[in-house]
Design an enzyme around this catalytic site. Structure first.
Site, PDB file in Angstrom:
ATOM      1  N   ALA A 170       0.841  -1.201   0.000  1.00  0.00           N
ATOM      2  CA  ALA A 170       0.000   0.000   0.000  1.00  0.00           C
ATOM      3  C   ALA A 170       0.873   1.247   0.000  1.00  0.00           C
ATOM      4  CB  ALA A 170      -0.936  -0.006   1.204  1.00  0.00           C
ATOM      5  N   ASP A 171       1.941   1.242   0.793  1.00  0.00           N
ATOM      6  CA  ASP A 171       2.889   2.354   0.796  1.00  0.00           C
ATOM      7  C   ASP A 171       3.567   2.503  -0.559  1.00  0.00           C
ATOM      8  OD1 ASP A 171       2.806   3.664   3.251  1.00  0.00           O
ATOM      9  OD2 ASP A 171       4.102   2.218   4.229  1.00  0.00           O
ATOM     10  N   VAL A 172       4.047   1.393  -1.105  1.00  0.00           N
ATOM     11  CA  VAL A 172       4.783   1.448  -2.369  1.00  0.00           C
ATOM     12  C   VAL A 172       3.896   1.976  -3.493  1.00  0.00           C
ATOM     13  CG1 VAL A 172       5.940   0.056  -4.133  1.00  0.00           C
ATOM     14  CG2 VAL A 172       6.410  -0.352  -1.703  1.00  0.00           C
TER      15      VAL A 172
END
Length: 394
Positions: free
Chosen positions: A180-182
């Site tokens: 999700a961050d990436v």
């Protein structure tokens, strides 16, 4: 291949990076790989949280751990590093000075925090109307959850992907990396480049409001659209595909193999390889919609047949018939594979601590290739260089 050794895709672009951990740093490393000058702000008391997210760490000449954890190095090459206390008037003034001549400012504070310290878009764009300002947060700058903290795990849970990941009947499962961050970092990069193109045409900067949860919901892709169209809440299927059968991992006699049948012709050829050619024409399995409807019965036939063969045997036989097939690599096998080596997906960078091996950038631009100019920096290593603003040689 024609290349320009003097320019990169983003030569001359100045990025002030006020982010930490993963989503923002993923974006700014990508901009740095493409040639932007990136200045990473860190707090003087320990710096980016991920500097302490180890082991493993890079060792110094005496064999002691440095402040370069593997996690930090994953998203912080091609950056200059400065330490500034944004709570101090002097620190705020220094960053405002840098923002005045920056093209891009990106931050991932909680909503309202940047403005509290004189670093919000409305404040910085007064002196720099062409500024592109990207604010990343867990839930965005608006909505009932805007003030909740945002972490990758929380976004995966809130945004639905964990409900789709894991074994059928098992507990919800996060993806093995902080995806999700990436992906939020990737969307941030796209948004910044789009805003820069708009500025190129109009001269006007703009504000980008980006949320971890929003981006995670956006890449539910076919699973989200399946629900919107059919009204059925998607279930966890392990390695199975909701819309294609067979398209999953199968156990073999000595391991596992992926078989990814994408059309009916491939299915018929797979059946021939397994010695069940008649099944390819059976009305319960001849078309993909039929195979999806009869998933359990089909898998009950295929699984024991594949289990009698070695992985290499299955791969060789399926490849000979042009059926998509592959092994399941662990990380070491993936990085050491002939394809990864040929595509330069592991790169070595020189540093004061010795050579560092890092994951490569997958972008292959024919005229302006990515560069690996600056190894991930130690905390505050460029303080003097950027104390009075951007140097002429940045």
């Amino acid at each position: 291949m024609v290349t320009d050794d003097k320019r990169t895709a983003l030569s001359g672009l100045r990025v002030l990076d006020l982010t930490r951990v993963l989503a923002g740093p993923t974006c700014t490393q990508l901009l740095g790989d493409l040639g932007a000058t990136v200045v990473k702000l860190e707090n003087p008391d320990g710096g980016d949280d991920t500097r302490q997210w180890g082991p493993p760490y890079v060792k110094d000449a005496d064999g002691q751990d440095t402040d370069l954890s593997a996690y930090f190095m994953a998203t912080n090459r091609n950056k200059h590093a400065i330490t500034v206390d944004i709570r101090s008037e002097a620190g705020q003034a220094q960053l405002q000075n840098l923002a005045r001549d920056a093209d891009v400012v990106i931050e991932n504070f909680k909503p309202g925090t940047a403005a509290k310290y004189g670093l919000g878009y409305e404040q910085l764009s007064t002196d720099n109307p062409g500024l592109i300002y990207c604010a990343i947060s867990g839930f965005g700058q608006t909505g009932p959850n805007r003030d909740k903290p945002g972490y990758d795990l929380m976004a995966q849970g809130y945004g639905g992907i964990m409900s789709l990941t894991g074994a059928a009947g098992g507990e919800p499962m996060k993806v093995g990396v902080a995806v999700a961050d990436v992906m939020c970092g990737m969307y941030a990069t796209v948004g910044i480049l789009a805003a820069l193109n708009h500025r190129h045409a109009t001269g006007a900067g703009q504000y980008i409001d980006l949320a971890l949860v929003d981006t995670q919901i956006a890449w539910l892709i076919n699973q989200g659209t399946n629900y919107l169209l059919g009204g059925q809440v998607p279930a966890r299927r392990g390695n199975g595909h909701p819309n294609i059968v067979p398209y999953q991992v199968f156990p073999t006699r000595d391991g596992h193999v992926i078989i990814a049948v994408g059309n009916d012709g491939q299915f018929r050829r797979m059946c021939e390889v397994l010695g069940i050619a008649d099944l390819g024409a059976h009305p319960d399995y001849a078309t993909n919609p039929a195979r999806v409807a009869n998933r359990d019965a089909l898998l009950a036939i295929l699984t024991p047949l594949i289990l009698t063969r070695n992985t290499a045997e299955v791969v060789t036989a399926m490849e000979a018939q042009k059926v998509p097939v592959g092994a399941v690599h662990n990380v070491a096998e993936a990085l050491a594979s002939d394809q990864a080596i040929a595509r330069k997906m592991v790169v070595e960078m020189a540093s004061d601590d010795g050579p560092l091996r890092l994951l490569g950038n997958p972008l292959n631009l024919s005229r302006t290739p990515v560069r690996y100019d600056r190894a991930p920096p130690h905390l505050g290593v460029d303080n003097a260089t950027f104390e009075d603003g951007w140097p002429d040689s940045d």
